[in-house]
Design a protein around this motif. Sequence first.
Motif, PDB file in Angstrom:
ATOM      1  N   PRO A   1     -91.466  41.999 -58.408  1.00 38.98           N
ATOM      2  CA  PRO A   1     -92.307  42.063 -57.211  1.00 38.98           C
ATOM      3  C   PRO A   1     -92.215  43.391 -56.467  1.00 38.98           C
ATOM      4  N   LYS A   2     -91.244  44.234 -56.824  1.00 37.27           N
ATOM      5  CA  LYS A   2     -91.192  45.564 -56.235  1.00 37.27           C
ATOM      6  C   LYS A   2     -92.244  46.489 -56.844  1.00 37.27           C
ATOM      7  N   VAL A   3     -92.755  46.104 -58.013  1.00 40.38           N
ATOM      8  CA  VAL A   3     -93.746  46.920 -58.712  1.00 40.38           C
ATOM      9  C   VAL A   3     -95.140  46.312 -58.599  1.00 40.38           C
ATOM     10  N   VAL A   4     -95.226  45.008 -58.779  1.00 36.66           N
ATOM     11  CA  VAL A   4     -96.511  44.310 -58.717  1.00 36.66           C
ATOM     12  C   VAL A   4     -96.313  43.024 -57.919  1.00 36.66           C
ATOM     13  N   SER A   5     -97.205  42.772 -56.986  1.00 36.93           N
ATOM     14  CA  SER A   5     -97.046  41.597 -56.124  1.00 36.93           C
ATOM     15  C   SER A   5     -97.707  40.370 -56.736  1.00 36.93           C
ATOM     16  N   LEU A   6     -97.370  39.227 -56.193  1.00 38.81           N
ATOM     17  CA  LEU A   6     -98.036  37.990 -56.608  1.00 38.81           C
ATOM     18  C   LEU A   6     -99.538  38.103 -56.377  1.00 38.81           C
ATOM     19  N   GLY A   7     -99.920  38.670 -55.260  1.00 35.03           N
ATOM     20  CA  GLY A   7    -101.344  38.851 -54.975  1.00 35.03           C
ATOM     21  C   GLY A   7    -102.030  39.746 -55.987  1.00 35.03           C
ATOM     22  N   ASP A   8    -101.357  40.812 -56.433  1.00 35.79           N
ATOM     23  CA  ASP A   8    -101.913  41.679 -57.470  1.00 35.79           C
ATOM     24  C   ASP A   8    -102.180  40.886 -58.745  1.00 35.79           C
ATOM     25  N   LEU A   9    -101.198  40.061 -59.130  1.00 35.83           N
ATOM     26  CA  LEU A   9    -101.347  39.275 -60.357  1.00 35.83           C
ATOM     27  C   LEU A   9    -102.515  38.301 -60.239  1.00 35.83           C
ATOM     28  N   LEU A  10    -102.661  37.675 -59.078  1.00 30.00           N
ATOM     29  CA  LEU A  10    -103.766  36.739 -58.892  1.00 30.00           C
ATOM     30  C   LEU A  10    -105.106  37.458 -58.885  1.00 30.00           C
ATOM     31  N   ARG A  11    -105.134  38.641 -58.357  1.00 28.34           N
ATOM     32  CA  ARG A  11    -106.377  39.414 -58.366  1.00 28.34           C
ATOM     33  C   ARG A  11    -106.802  39.725 -59.801  1.00 28.34           C
ATOM     34  N   VAL A  12    -105.848  40.131 -60.641  1.00 28.19           N
ATOM     35  CA  VAL A  12    -106.138  40.361 -62.056  1.00 28.19           C
ATOM     36  C   VAL A  12    -106.575  39.062 -62.728  1.00 28.19           C
ATOM     37  N   TYR A  13    -105.883  37.989 -62.421  1.00 26.65           N
ATOM     38  CA  TYR A  13    -106.183  36.679 -63.011  1.00 26.65           C
ATOM     39  C   TYR A  13    -107.620  36.256 -62.715  1.00 26.65           C
ATOM     40  N   PHE A  14    -108.032  36.337 -61.464  1.00 26.93           N
ATOM     41  CA  PHE A  14    -109.382  35.909 -61.107  1.00 26.93           C
ATOM     42  C   PHE A  14    -110.448  36.918 -61.511  1.00 26.93           C
ATOM     43  N   SER A  15    -110.094  38.188 -61.562  1.00 27.25           N
ATOM     44  CA  SER A  15    -111.088  39.223 -61.799  1.00 27.25           C
ATOM     45  C   SER A  15    -111.402  39.433 -63.274  1.00 27.25           C
ATOM     46  N   VAL A  16    -110.375  39.657 -64.093  1.00 27.07           N
ATOM     47  CA  VAL A  16    -110.624  40.056 -65.478  1.00 27.07           C
ATOM     48  C   VAL A  16    -110.029  39.128 -66.525  1.00 27.07           C
ATOM     49  N   ALA A  17    -109.005  38.335 -66.174  1.00 24.44           N
ATOM     50  CA  ALA A  17    -108.322  37.537 -67.192  1.00 24.44           C
ATOM     51  C   ALA A  17    -109.122  36.320 -67.631  1.00 24.44           C
ATOM     52  N   HIS A  18    -109.971  35.783 -66.715  1.00 25.44           N
ATOM     53  CA  HIS A  18    -110.781  34.623 -67.077  1.00 25.44           C
ATOM     54  C   HIS A  18    -111.862  34.430 -66.023  1.00 25.44           C
TER      55      HIS A  18
END
Length: 224
Positions: free
Chosen positions: A102-119
């Motif tokens: 989480p010091k490099v990538v936040s939970l919010g960052d991961l969710l943004r990727v998840y909703f945007s490009v992952a599916h």
Amino acid sequence: MRFVPVLVAALTLLAPLRASAAENAVVLPPPAYDPPAARAGEQKLVVAGGCFWGIQGVFQRVKGVSRAVSGYAGGAKETARYGKVSQGDTGHAESVEITYDPKVVSLGDLLRVYFSVAHDPTQLNRQGPDDGRQYRSAIFVADNEQQKVARDYIAQLSGAKAFAAPIVTTLEPLEAFYPAESYHQDYLLRHPAQPYIVYNDLPKVENLKRLFPSLYRESPALTN
């Protein structure tokens, strides 16, 4: 590292698909609520959204992710096998467990990727060519904070009408995560020229690189 030349070669097959892939990717705002992690050390997030090959392949390319494992969540240990899960009545979803710093990538960052490009979070009990509840869009929340960040972000995106259709992503309690069989791990990296991967999943990696250049990593986090 050994997969990189093969993947780069396979990406050249995507030229005719890039225009449509760009149309399918949705540019999303960051979560309004994305606090620092309450605990020190690596964290885990389990998400589902169609075939786990593509979801794993995307998150293996995100900076701060040390491991992304394909597997099953939502059902019993006894049925956490590909043959059983594929029947669609076990309660399991094909899922990916993401281990991240989480010091490099936040939970919010991961969710943004998840909703945007992952599916596509507007597809109910399906994703692209794959149909069935085992392909549902779901976040398996491990604690109250994960639930709040995810719930607030879904509400934020819904209120902004970020998608043309309603978000159908469910928030489900994480009871357990079961890694999938070894032949499913690193599948996109091992089979970048397979037609299913070329058409359905490599565009997701391309969109990650295009829309999230600050999060994209050239060297993937390998499982095996």
